[in-house]
Design an enzyme around this catalytic site. Structure first.
Site, PDB file in Angstrom:
ATOM      1  CG  ASP A  47      -1.915   1.139   1.169  1.00  0.00           C
ATOM      2  OD1 ASP A  47      -1.641   2.194   1.755  1.00  0.00           O
ATOM      3  OD2 ASP A  47      -2.971   0.972   0.532  1.00  0.00           O
ATOM      4  NE  ARG A  48      -0.366   1.943  -4.075  1.00  0.00           N
ATOM      5  CZ  ARG A  48      -1.132   0.877  -3.935  1.00  0.00           C
ATOM      6  NH1 ARG A  48      -0.631  -0.298  -3.564  1.00  0.00           N
ATOM      7  NH2 ARG A  48      -2.443   0.955  -4.119  1.00  0.00           N
ATOM      8  CB  THR A  49      -1.825   5.638   1.815  1.00  0.00           C
ATOM      9  OG1 THR A  49      -2.398   6.300   0.683  1.00  0.00           O
ATOM     10  CG2 THR A  49      -2.113   6.471   3.054  1.00  0.00           C
ATOM     11  CB  CYS A  82      -2.079   3.855  -8.126  1.00  0.00           C
ATOM     12  SG  CYS A  82      -1.821   4.252  -6.376  1.00  0.00           S
ATOM     13  CG  ASN A  83      -4.388   9.854  -8.789  1.00  0.00           C
ATOM     14  OD1 ASN A  83      -4.096  10.675  -9.643  1.00  0.00           O
ATOM     15  ND2 ASN A  83      -5.520   9.160  -8.827  1.00  0.00           N
ATOM     16  CB  THR A  84      -1.002   7.176  -3.543  1.00  0.00           C
ATOM     17  OG1 THR A  84      -2.357   7.549  -3.292  1.00  0.00           O
ATOM     18  CG2 THR A  84      -0.181   7.481  -2.313  1.00  0.00           C
ATOM     19  CB  ALA A  85       1.629   4.674  -7.679  1.00  0.00           C
ATOM     20  CB  THR A 124      -5.069   8.195  -0.484  1.00  0.00           C
ATOM     21  OG1 THR A 124      -3.844   8.610  -1.120  1.00  0.00           O
ATOM     22  CG2 THR A 124      -5.815   7.223  -1.383  1.00  0.00           C
ATOM     23  CE  LYS A 164      -7.196   1.343  -2.544  1.00  0.00           C
ATOM     24  NZ  LYS A 164      -6.563   0.708  -3.725  1.00  0.00           N
ATOM     25  CB  CYS A 194      -8.141   8.223  -4.920  1.00  0.00           C
ATOM     26  SG  CYS A 194      -8.053   6.457  -4.548  1.00  0.00           S
TER      27      CYS A 194
END
Length: 232
Positions: A47-49, A82-85, A124, A164, A194
């Site tokens: 998980d990126r967050t 995936c934006n957080t990625a 996120t 999710k 997200c």
């Protein structure tokens, strides 16, 4: 046309949402007019967050492994739904050796083209903390508006406990309060930053303009591959 590669699995629904939008936005009269797309839906990417905020497992090794595998089988342009990625974007680029589309920058550019000066970021906690959207927007002179703590908690519930988890019943999520807050803060447009959120907002009336970064990424991918956009 060039072959596209999707570094997927973050999450699975977002991965195939992007793939479907690439198909939907491609001008094609027959199968052979569509773009070849390789997808690595690696749901084991950490998980990126959690990695950004809490010292969780580093997702970059798995992301770069996916990038190398896609390139090894012929992908010439990569993207990450995936934006957080995109906090790990530079590392992915270094490993890939081919162009990697940058969803937050592409979305900020679209907001600028459409004349928006104040954009609300729905994302996120990891994406917000990373500043990737804020930086992309502010570099183009657009004011970035984040939700408050309660609004951010609402988004995390919507993303993690609902989309999710495959639960599309949002009746116990404080979405009206979140939207009211963003309007009160002066947001002219909401960035669904997200990749689970465009899926959720198919069932939510935002009551104001929204931008779908997944769709913007899909359109950019079609053009990067040398394809034509439908109804362009």
């Amino acid at each position: 046309m060039k072959t596209l590669g999707i570094i997927g699995g973050m999450g699975p629904s977002a991965t195939y949402d992007l793939a479907q939008k690439i198909v939907d936005r491609t001008e094609a009269a027959k199968d052979q007019d569509h773009i070849r797309v390789f997808i690595d839906c690696n749901t084991n990417i950490p998980d990126r967050t959690a990695a950004i905020l809490y010292g969780g497992a580093d997702p970059l090794p798995a992301m770069t492994d996916s990038a190398r595998k896609l390139v090894s089988i012929g992908a010439e342009v990569l993207m990450m739904p995936c934006n957080t990625a995109h906090f790990f974007y530079d590392g992915v680029c270094a490993a890939a050796g081919v162009p990697v589309l940058h969803m937050p920058r592409l979305t900020a550019e679209r907001a600028k083209q459409m004349g928006y000066s104040r954009a609300g970021i729905l994302a996120t906690k990891g994406t917000i903390a990373s500043g990737i959207y804020r930086k992309a927007l502010e570099e183009l002179g657009i004011e970035a508006i984040d939700p408050g703590e309660a609004g951010q908690d609402t988004l995390m519930k919507l993303i993690y406990e609902k989309v999710k988890a495959g639960n599309m019943d949002f009746s116990d999520v404080a979405i009206p309060e979140l939207l009211a807050e963003m309007k009160e803060k002066g947001a002219e447009v909401l960035l669904l930053a997200c990749t689970e959120l465009p899926i959720a907002f198919e069932l939510i009336d935002a009551g104001m303009p929204t931008l779908d970064p997944t769709l913007i990424l899909a359109e950019s991918a079609v053009l990067a591959a040398g394809g034509k956009l439908k109804n362009a």
